[in-house]
Design an enzyme around this catalytic site. Structure first.
Site, PDB file in Angstrom:
ATOM      1  N   ARG A  15       0.827  -1.197   0.000  1.00 33.01           N
ATOM      2  CA  ARG A  15       0.000   0.000   0.000  1.00 33.01           C
ATOM      3  C   ARG A  15       0.864   1.252   0.000  1.00 33.01           C
ATOM      4  O   ARG A  15       1.974   1.240   0.526  1.00 33.01           O
ATOM      5  CB  ARG A  15      -0.938   0.002   1.207  1.00 33.01           C
ATOM      6  CG  ARG A  15      -0.220  -0.066   2.527  1.00 33.01           C
ATOM      7  CD  ARG A  15      -1.018  -0.744   3.612  1.00 33.01           C
ATOM      8  NE  ARG A  15      -1.369  -2.102   3.303  1.00 33.01           N
ATOM      9  CZ  ARG A  15      -0.546  -3.132   3.433  1.00 33.01           C
ATOM     10  NH1 ARG A  15       0.697  -2.961   3.859  1.00 33.01           N
ATOM     11  NH2 ARG A  15      -0.933  -4.342   3.126  1.00 33.01           N
ATOM     12  N   ASP A 237       9.852  -4.219   8.131  1.00 29.49           N
ATOM     13  CA  ASP A 237       8.517  -3.767   8.524  1.00 29.49           C
ATOM     14  C   ASP A 237       8.260  -3.860  10.025  1.00 29.49           C
ATOM     15  O   ASP A 237       7.588  -3.000  10.604  1.00 29.49           O
ATOM     16  CB  ASP A 237       7.427  -4.494   7.736  1.00 29.49           C
ATOM     17  CG  ASP A 237       7.541  -6.011   7.762  1.00 29.49           C
ATOM     18  OD1 ASP A 237       8.335  -6.563   8.544  1.00 29.49           O
ATOM     19  OD2 ASP A 237       6.819  -6.667   6.974  1.00 29.49           O
ATOM     20  N   THR A 238       8.821  -4.871  10.674  1.00 24.00           N
ATOM     21  CA  THR A 238       8.629  -4.974  12.125  1.00 24.00           C
ATOM     22  C   THR A 238       9.343  -3.840  12.844  1.00 24.00           C
ATOM     23  O   THR A 238       8.853  -3.328  13.852  1.00 24.00           O
ATOM     24  CB  THR A 238       9.137  -6.324  12.658  1.00 24.00           C
ATOM     25  OG1 THR A 238       8.593  -7.372  11.868  1.00 24.00           O
ATOM     26  CG2 THR A 238       8.730  -6.524  14.107  1.00 24.00           C
ATOM     27  N   ASN A 296       9.315 -14.705  17.088  1.00 25.02           N
ATOM     28  CA  ASN A 296       8.422 -14.930  15.944  1.00 25.02           C
ATOM     29  C   ASN A 296       7.383 -15.978  16.312  1.00 25.02           C
ATOM     30  O   ASN A 296       7.728 -17.080  16.710  1.00 25.02           O
ATOM     31  CB  ASN A 296       9.227 -15.446  14.743  1.00 25.02           C
ATOM     32  CG  ASN A 296       9.913 -14.350  13.973  1.00 25.02           C
ATOM     33  OD1 ASN A 296      10.425 -13.401  14.563  1.00 25.02           O
ATOM     34  ND2 ASN A 296       9.934 -14.472  12.664  1.00 25.02           N
ATOM     35  N   GLN A 304      -4.945 -16.875   7.379  1.00 22.02           N
ATOM     36  CA  GLN A 304      -4.940 -16.509   5.957  1.00 22.02           C
ATOM     37  C   GLN A 304      -4.888 -17.749   5.069  1.00 22.02           C
ATOM     38  O   GLN A 304      -5.586 -17.842   4.057  1.00 22.02           O
ATOM     39  CB  GLN A 304      -3.743 -15.601   5.667  1.00 22.02           C
ATOM     40  CG  GLN A 304      -3.805 -14.241   6.344  1.00 22.02           C
ATOM     41  CD  GLN A 304      -2.444 -13.543   6.365  1.00 22.02           C
ATOM     42  OE1 GLN A 304      -1.425 -14.141   6.009  1.00 22.02           O
ATOM     43  NE2 GLN A 304      -2.418 -12.290   6.795  1.00 22.02           N
TER      44      GLN A 304
END
Length: 480
Positions: A15, A237-238, A296, A304
């Protein structure tokens, strides 16, 4: 109005989020959204970098179309995956995806050169088969000619930054995920690199979030209709998501909830002892050189995957196998789980069988068979098993975290898309016995923008930016 742009690319979609600051509040606007679909290439599951690149350009053109041209922009993606670049500035390797099976046996091969306890003591990075160190070991075994031809290694967001600007910069937070950066010196660990037989020349100097990559090339300017400064956010991203956690105090646990659930805290120093290694906690680089000490957990990947299977969608090709099957929404799956709240079977969400199974549904059922539990027979029982197992995984990780740090934690902050999952938030609060503060949803894109806001002088520092989050977004509290 000064606009800044976060391009946030996850494992299934990306995005373009424009941000600006208005009266001390952060304002976000989604400009463009696109799919990220893996392709089968040269015998491996790969990221379609050409399609992603065209989507990046299309989103930039969308900014121009609405007359909201950003002054700065930054890209973040998942970690560990990379592209090798040749001396001519062209890729000499495919962007193989971390779930690909090429790393089978790579950990054992790497440990012959460097035992894992020594690797962990130096880098503080968890043992995961998809770590870049093991991917490079696998590549060395399968395609040594690619490593021989390589002059630079670029992580995925760094590759796109290169396409935008013509400049190759490696960024610190993402580099730490490779298990090739020393946790104490915060630079590439030459001892580890040599022990694994990797060419030192491919690892460039590390740059911290906030550094300037450069401006658009002439070709990109012509394609999108404007010029822009490209900055480094925390490109992992984390790392960006952790910036956006509006923690109220130092006793808060963070969860970046998406395809993966990354549960942890921020520390001033790494923890690389044996107990931490055995618990498989990781010390990833964070903004301002703090350490994201986290674990993690398989996360929404399981939900998903089951939804894709129920809807007859192929993960690799992204195409519907049959139009006759019912199309389940996430809200419907959550409702089915709530209706089977008394179903008691649980799975270990961190078990390797859930990393990339042919069928997640079958993997869950098989785990129940092997552990002597009732096997889910309905969609509701299947979803309840996964939901409750995720919450149990969170609770176990919080207990481990408390034992390793010696701290008592009093709340959980969840950011990212998973913060919208009301049922999982409720189960997490109930299972951990801690209040859950859910939001903001666009945690990763927001963290990306925060690094840009600070670099542009919109906020003085991280503390000021985090304080503004609480004024700018609705944070929902869920009590145990």
């Amino acid at each position: 109005m000064k606009y800044h742009l976060a391009i946030d690319i996850g494992a299934s979609s990306g995005r373009h989020i424009l941000g600006h600051v208005e009266k001390g509040c952060m304002m976000l606007e989604e400009i463009y959204r696109f799919d990220n679909i893996q392709v089968r290439k040269n015998g491996h599951d790969c990221w379609n970098t050409e399609q992603l690149w065209q989507s990046i350009l299309e989103g930039l053109r969308a900014c121009k179309a609405v007359n909201k041209v950003p002054e700065t922009m930054g890209i973040d993606t998942w970690a560990v995956d990379f592209v090798l670049m040749g001396a001519d500035g062209r890729p000499v390797s495919d962007a193989v995806a971390y779930r690909d099976k090429r790393t089978k046996g790579a950990m054992e091969q790497a440990e012959r050169g460097l035992p894992f306890p020594e690797l962990y003591a130096r880098t503080g990075i968890q043992k995961q088969v998809f770590n870049t160190a093991y991917q490079l070991t696998a590549l060395q075994r399968e395609h040594p000619e690619q490593l021989a031809a390589a002059s630079r290694l670029l992580m995925i967001p760094e590759y796109f930054n290169y396409l935008l600007t013509g400049n190759m910069l490696n960024e610190y937070t993402n580099a730490t995920s490779t298990a090739l950066v020393n946790a104490y010196t915060r630079s590439w660990d030459d001892t580890v690199i040599a022990a694994l037989g990797l060419p030192r020349r491919i690892f460039g100097p590390l740059n911290l979030p906030g550094a300037r990559v450069g401006r658009f090339t002439g070709e990109v300017q012509g394609a999108v209709g404007f010029d822009c400064d490209v900055l480094l956010p925390a490109t992992h991203d984390t790392g960006s998501a952790f910036l956006a956690v509006p923690a109220r105090d130092e006793n808060a646990v963070y969860i970046s909830s998406g395809t993966w659930s990354l549960l942890g805290v921020e520390n001033e120093a790494p923890i690389t002892g044996e107990a931490s290694m055995l618990a498989n906690f990781t010390n990833e680089g964070g903004y301002r050189c703090r350490y994201r000490y986290l674990k993690n957990i398989m996360g929404l990947w399981m939900i998903q995957s089951i939804r894709r299977e129920l809807n007859g969608v192929s993960y690799v090709e992204g195409s519907k196998k049959t139009a006759a099957q019912r199309q389940w929404s996430y809200a419907e799956l959550e409702a089915e789980a709530r209706g089977c709240a008394d179903f008691t079977s649980r799975v270990d969400v961190n078990d390797s069988s859930f990393l990339a199974p042919e069928s997640m549904t079958d993997a869950v059922k098989q785990f129940c068979v092997q552990t002597g539990q009732s096997v889910p027979q309905t969609v509701g029982e299947l979803m309840q098993c996964v939901y409750a197992s995720l919450a149990a995984g969170y609770a176990g990780a919080v207990r481990e975290l408390s034992a390793l740090t010696g701290k008592v934690y009093t709340s959980i902050n969840i950011v990212g898309g998973g913060s919208k999952d009301g049922y999982l938030n409720e189960l997490t609060a109930r299972t951990t016995g801690l209040p859950v503060f859910a939001g903001p949803t666009e945690g990763t894109a927001l963290g990306n923008l925060m690094a840009q806001f600070i670099a542009a002088g919109e906020f003085d520092d991280l503390e000021a930016a985090r304080a503004a989050i609480r004024q700018s977004f609705d944070i929902k509290e869920v009590t145990p």
